[in-house]
Design an enzyme around this catalytic site. Structure first.
Site, PDB file in Angstrom:
ATOM      1  N   CYS A 147       0.756   4.585  -5.126  1.00  0.00           N
ATOM      2  CA  CYS A 147       0.276   3.296  -5.622  1.00  0.00           C
ATOM      3  C   CYS A 147      -1.221   3.215  -5.362  1.00  0.00           C
ATOM      4  O   CYS A 147      -1.672   3.573  -4.275  1.00  0.00           O
ATOM      5  CB  CYS A 147       1.020   2.174  -4.896  1.00  0.00           C
ATOM      6  SG  CYS A 147       0.542   0.517  -5.422  1.00  0.00           S
ATOM      7  N   HIS A 160       8.548   0.087 -10.787  1.00  0.00           N
ATOM      8  CA  HIS A 160       7.538   0.025  -9.728  1.00  0.00           C
ATOM      9  C   HIS A 160       6.658  -1.220  -9.895  1.00  0.00           C
ATOM     10  O   HIS A 160       6.444  -1.973  -8.944  1.00  0.00           O
ATOM     11  CB  HIS A 160       6.675   1.297  -9.761  1.00  0.00           C
ATOM     12  CG  HIS A 160       5.572   1.300  -8.760  1.00  0.00           C
ATOM     13  ND1 HIS A 160       5.638   2.017  -7.590  1.00  0.00           N
ATOM     14  CD2 HIS A 160       4.366   0.683  -8.744  1.00  0.00           C
ATOM     15  CE1 HIS A 160       4.521   1.827  -6.892  1.00  0.00           C
ATOM     16  NE2 HIS A 160       3.728   1.027  -7.589  1.00  0.00           N
ATOM     17  N   GLU A 161       6.162  -1.433 -11.104  1.00  0.00           N
ATOM     18  CA  GLU A 161       5.271  -2.574 -11.344  1.00  0.00           C
ATOM     19  C   GLU A 161       6.007  -3.903 -11.219  1.00  0.00           C
ATOM     20  O   GLU A 161       5.449  -4.882 -10.726  1.00  0.00           O
ATOM     21  CB  GLU A 161       4.588  -2.450 -12.711  1.00  0.00           C
ATOM     22  CG  GLU A 161       3.776  -1.184 -12.908  1.00  0.00           C
ATOM     23  CD  GLU A 161       2.868  -0.804 -11.751  1.00  0.00           C
ATOM     24  OE1 GLU A 161       2.388  -1.696 -11.012  1.00  0.00           O
ATOM     25  OE2 GLU A 161       2.621   0.400 -11.574  1.00  0.00           O
ATOM     26  N   HIS A 188       6.147  -5.042  -7.742  1.00  0.00           N
ATOM     27  CA  HIS A 188       4.915  -5.729  -7.358  1.00  0.00           C
ATOM     28  C   HIS A 188       4.998  -7.219  -7.681  1.00  0.00           C
ATOM     29  O   HIS A 188       4.541  -8.049  -6.890  1.00  0.00           O
ATOM     30  CB  HIS A 188       3.704  -5.144  -8.095  1.00  0.00           C
ATOM     31  CG  HIS A 188       3.087  -3.976  -7.410  1.00  0.00           C
ATOM     32  ND1 HIS A 188       2.386  -4.079  -6.225  1.00  0.00           N
ATOM     33  CD2 HIS A 188       3.021  -2.667  -7.750  1.00  0.00           C
ATOM     34  CE1 HIS A 188       1.926  -2.897  -5.874  1.00  0.00           C
ATOM     35  NE2 HIS A 188       2.307  -2.016  -6.775  1.00  0.00           N
TER      36      HIS A 188
END
Length: 137
Positions: A86, A127-128, A131
């Site tokens: 990241c 993954h995003e 976030h």
């Protein structure tokens, strides 16, 4: 506009707020920032550039896919273990990802979409979207 990458853990752990048309500039900046980091980055969430809104940008082949308010509505029962890096964090960390996901989102024109993603693109999106929930790998 290309923005700096946020590395403040407390900021990154905040849950994103719903995005609206007023946040279109944040979306454009996110795409510009991803393009500027294209050699070492395949996706960004808005909090990584200082915005609190639910916006992600991911490389999808040769284009950048912008998603406002993405939600995973269905995911494959099968998962796999991987390691991800990241831009906001140093090193690589293990995580579990679904083989495919179905996502409901608003596109760059705020039109509602629903699409199934698999493989590498699905991994980036997951993954995003972590976030957006304040989850750091």
């Amino acid at each position: 506009m290309i923005r700096s990458i946020v590395k403040d853990i407390l900021f990154l752990q905040r849950r994103a707020e719903k995005a609206s048309r007023k946040d279109a500039a944040d979306g454009r900046d996110l795409c510009d920032t991803l393009a500027a980091h294209s050699e070492d980055c395949v996706g960004l969430a808005a909090n990584m550039t200082g915005s609190t809104k639910a916006i992600i940008a991911v490389k999808d082949g040769n284009r950048i896919l912008l998603m406002y308010n993405p939600v995973i509505v269905k995911a494959s029962p099968s998962t796999y273990e991987t390691e991800e890096g990241c831009l906001s964090l140093s090193g690589r960390r293990p995580c579990t990802r679904h083989d495919w996901i179905e996502v409901r989102y608003e596109d760059e024109n705020f039109h509602k979409k629903k699409k199934r993603f698999q493989g590498w693109t699905a991994e980036i999106i997951q993954h995003e979207m972590d976030h957006l929930e304040g989850i750091l790998i």
